[in-house]
Each structure stands twice: as structure tokens, then as C-alpha cells.
Design an enzyme around this catalytic site. Structure first.
Site, PDB file in Angstrom:
ATOM      1  CG  HIS A   1      -0.780   2.169  -9.489  1.00  0.00           C
ATOM      2  ND1 HIS A   1      -0.045   1.980  -8.011  1.00  0.00           N
ATOM      3  CD2 HIS A   1      -1.401   2.825  -9.859  1.00  0.00           C
ATOM      4  CE1 HIS A   1      -1.960   2.213  -7.554  1.00  0.00           C
ATOM      5  NE2 HIS A   1      -2.222   2.962  -8.523  1.00  0.00           N
TER       6      HIS A   1
ATOM      7  CG  LEU B   1       9.265 -17.425  -3.500  1.00  0.00           C
ATOM      8  CD1 LEU B   1       8.465 -17.138  -1.976  1.00  0.00           C
ATOM      9  CD2 LEU B   1      10.011 -16.453  -4.028  1.00  0.00           C
TER      10      LEU B   1
ATOM     11  N   GLY C   1       0.428   5.438  -4.304  1.00  0.00           N
ATOM     12  CA  GLY C   1      -0.930   6.785  -4.728  1.00  0.00           C
ATOM     13  C   GLY C   1       0.106   8.073  -4.376  1.00  0.00           C
TER      14      GLY C   1
ATOM     15  CG  ASP D   1      -2.201   0.820   0.818  1.00  0.00           C
ATOM     16  OD1 ASP D   1      -2.555   1.412  -0.116  1.00  0.00           O
ATOM     17  OD2 ASP D   1      -2.442   1.436   2.150  1.00  0.00           O
TER      18      ASP D   1
HETATM   19  C1  IPE Z   1      -5.691  -2.636  -0.464  1.00  0.00           C
HETATM   20  O1  IPE Z   1      -5.446  -1.587  -0.768  1.00  0.00           O
HETATM   21  C2  IPE Z   1      -5.466  -3.308  -1.667  1.00  0.00           C
HETATM   22  C3  IPE Z   1      -4.648  -3.789  -1.721  1.00  0.00           C
HETATM   23  C4  IPE Z   1      -2.460  -2.987  -1.742  1.00  0.00           C
HETATM   24  C5  IPE Z   1      -4.165  -4.423  -3.554  1.00  0.00           C
HETATM   25  P1  IPE Z   1      -6.068  -0.184  -0.187  1.00  0.00           P
HETATM   26  O2  IPE Z   1      -5.650   0.841  -0.813  1.00  0.00           O
HETATM   27  O3  IPE Z   1      -7.274  -0.236  -1.405  1.00  0.00           O
HETATM   28  O4  IPE Z   1      -7.158  -0.469   0.771  1.00  0.00           O
HETATM   29  P2  IPE Z   1      -7.799   0.482   1.501  1.00  0.00           P
HETATM   30  O5  IPE Z   1      -9.119   1.275   0.922  1.00  0.00           O
HETATM   31  O6  IPE Z   1      -7.301   1.830   1.851  1.00  0.00           O
HETATM   32  O7  IPE Z   1      -8.503   0.096   3.318  1.00  0.00           O
HETATM   33  C1  IPE Z   2      -1.468  -0.211  -3.473  1.00  0.00           C
HETATM   34  O1  IPE Z   2      -1.392   1.758  -3.359  1.00  0.00           O
HETATM   35  C2  IPE Z   2      -1.399  -0.171  -5.616  1.00  0.00           C
HETATM   36  C3  IPE Z   2      -3.053  -0.702  -4.777  1.00  0.00           C
HETATM   37  C4  IPE Z   2      -4.327  -0.611  -3.963  1.00  0.00           C
HETATM   38  C5  IPE Z   2      -3.462  -1.425  -6.387  1.00  0.00           C
HETATM   39  P1  IPE Z   2      -3.043   2.835  -3.822  1.00  0.00           P
HETATM   40  O2  IPE Z   2      -2.643   2.629  -4.879  1.00  0.00           O
HETATM   41  O3  IPE Z   2      -3.695   2.667  -2.206  1.00  0.00           O
HETATM   42  O4  IPE Z   2      -2.317   4.297  -2.782  1.00  0.00           O
HETATM   43  P2  IPE Z   2      -2.494   4.831  -0.963  1.00  0.00           P
HETATM   44  O5  IPE Z   2      -3.174   4.508  -0.427  1.00  0.00           O
HETATM   45  O6  IPE Z   2      -3.721   5.191  -2.815  1.00  0.00           O
HETATM   46  O7  IPE Z   2      -1.607   6.184  -1.137  1.00  0.00           O
HETATM   47 MG    MG Z   3      -3.399   2.489  -0.282  1.00  0.00          MG
END
Ligand code: IPE
Ligand code: IPE
Ligand code: MG
Length: 248
Positions: free
Chosen positions: A39, A133, A25, A22
Site C-alpha cells: 500500500h 483535474l 498485497g 488493485d
Molecule cells: C477492490 O479491490 C477495492 C479497491 C481496490 C479499493 P479488492 O482487492 O478489495 O477486491 P476483491 O475483494 O478482490 O474483489
Molecule cells: C488494493 O490492493 C488496495 C486496497 C484494496 C486497499 P489489495 O490490498 O487488494 O492487494 P491484493 O489484491 O491483495 O494483491
Molecule cells: Mg485486491
């Protein structure tokens, strides 16, 4: 000074590590860039963590790449992520094959674009002989989806008489989850400072040790993984028992 890697007890590694990747973004936003830029950079972290996991001797690594709920993101981000996925799998599959890594995918594939399904199924075939793995991509995945499909399968088996309702136990349920071929994760890592499960492996994480770090996924490298493993090795896993019971 002993390095982090040297401090890790190889005899007590978790067999299965699961990671919620996570913060892509926010990483991009900090740099004034589009979310997809984050990403894109997250792929480098995936590469490093997969490589380090194989080297250190972790047997199963599950990466939460895209949740069922992520389909509700802006269409351009979803399309960009799917394209990144297809391109990354295509680019990396030879390396996976060479390094003894077997790819698995768990999730609701009916939602995936045909190009992604095609690319994934080729990669699964190409690495099917590997055993060092097991890399499990959770894609279009959610814990509730997994439990729902397991209960549907079971209900059908009860209806046809293949399974007796009163014989269903915790193992029966495990055996119908998409993770039936893998042991439960002993360690779950989430990056980016969020302290939640976000519909990841709900049933399978019942006794996992949880590790949260502020590090955003595109900054996460093997040193961070080693820190998590060391932290894991300092915990006492009691499984409901008392500390005294464990030492005697
Ligand atoms: C969880 O992250 C899903 C993945 C990392 C693929 P999100 O960014 O979607 O989760 P929330 O919405 O903040 O809980
Ligand atoms: C995790 O990063 C990747 C996916 C959920 C695909 P995010 O895209 O959720 O990044 P943030 O949480 O908005 O920073
Ligand atoms: Mg996220």
C-alpha cells in the site's frame, strides 16, 4: 519511434477515467513483505497517475482507494491504510493546490475515523477553487452503498411530495448518486489481473470501456496509463447502435 504519449489523440481523450487500484498485497508478498508495504508503494503510483492525468488533459479521475467491504480486512491493515491515507493527504495537499487539482471524496464517511474525516475536509476546502483535474477518491465506497443512499433520498422526496414517483428517470437517479457532479467514466481500468467490478461504480459504469491489465498497482506508471488510453481510442463505442449507423 513515436512515443506512446505522441500516439494519443488529445482530441479524443476520455473525460473521466476510473481506476480500481488493485494488487498491492500481492506486490508486497512477492517481495516477502507485509501487505502494508505494498500500500505504501502504491502511493507513488497514485502520484504519477494523478500528475500524468492532469498533464495530458483528463478532467476527472476517480480512484477506488477503499471499498465498503475492505472494512472486513484484518484490523491492523485497516488501521495502517487509514494512517497512510491521512498522512498522504496531508503531505500532498499543497501540491494538489498548486497543480490545479480539486479533491473530492465519495463514500460512507460515517465509517471513517474522525482524524481522517478532519484531514479530508480540510483538503477539500483547500482545493475547492481548482478546476483543471477533479480527483475523486472513492473511500469507504461501494456501488450498492451509493445506490442505496440515492434511493433513500428519493424515497424521502417522494414522501414529502418534492418528487413525483412517475417523474423519476435515469437522470433523476444519477442526480442523487454521490457522483452527481461528475460525468460517467468512459474508461475503467483495473490492475492486477482481476476481471471484476468489486462493487465499484455500478450505475455509472453502464457504458464504460473496461480495461484490465496484469500489472500490479505499485508497478503502474504513466506509460501503463497511456497504453490504456491508446487501447480505449481504438475501440468503437456503439451505445447499442450498429457500426454502420455510427459512420453515416
Ligand atoms: C477492490 O479491490 C477495492 C479497491 C481496490 C479499493 P479488492 O482487492 O478489495 O477486491 P476483491 O475483494 O478482490 O474483489
Ligand atoms: C488494493 O490492493 C488496495 C486496497 C484494496 C486497499 P489489495 O490490498 O487488494 O492487494 P491484493 O489484491 O491483495 O494483491
Ligand atoms: Mg485486491
Amino acid at each position: 519511434m513515436e512515443t506512446l504519449l505522441e500516439q494519443i489523440d488529445r482530441a479524443h481523450l476520455p473525460q473521466h477515467v476510473a481506476i480500481i487500484m488493485d494488487g498491492n498485497g500481492r506486490w508486497a508478498k512477492e517481495r516477502g513483505e507485509d501487505r502494508l508495504f505494498g500500500h505504501f508503494h502504491g502511493v507513488q503510483s497514485v502520484r504519477d497517475i494523478v500528475e500524468a492525468s492532469a498533464e495530458i488533459g483528463i478532467r476527472y479521475l476517480t480512484l477506488y482507494a477503499f471499498s465498503t467491504e475492505n472494512w472486513d480486512r484484518p484490523q491492523a491493515e485497516v488501521a495502517g491504510l487509514m494512517e497512510l491515507l491521512v498522512n498522504t493527504v496531508r503531505r500532498e495537499v499543497d501540491q494538489l493546490k498548486k497543480n490545479g487539482i480539486r479533491l473530492h471524496v465519495i463514500g460512507d464517511f460515517s465509517m471513517l475515523p474522525p482524524s481522517a474525516r478532519q484531514e479530508l475536509s480540510e483538503a477539500l476546502d483547500l482545493t475547492a477553487e481548482n478546476d483543471q483535474l477533479h480527483l475523486i477518491l472513492a473511500l469507504s465506497y461501494s456501488g450498492r452503498w451509493d445506490l442505496t443512499q440515492a434511493f433513500q433520498q428519493l424515497a424521502q422526496k417522494v414522501q414529502t411530495g418534492a418528487v413525483r414517483a412517475d417523474s423519476i428517470d435515469a437522470d433523476t437517479i444519477s442526480d442523487h448518486l454521490s457522483t452527481r457532479d461528475f460525468p460517467d467514466p468512459e474508461l475503467m481500468i483495473r490492475t492486477s489481473g482481476e476481471h471484476r467490478i468489486s462493487n465499484f461504480l455500478l450505475y455509472q459504469l453502464a457504458y464504460a470501456e473496461l480495461y484490465f491489465t496484469e500489472t500490479l498497482w505499485p508497478d503502474f506508471r504513466r506509460q501503463h496509463l497511456f497504453e490504456a488510453l491508446l487501447d480505449y481510442q481504438q475501440r468503437e463505442r456503439r451505445f447499442g447502435k450498429t457500426s454502420e449507423q455510427l459512420t453515416t
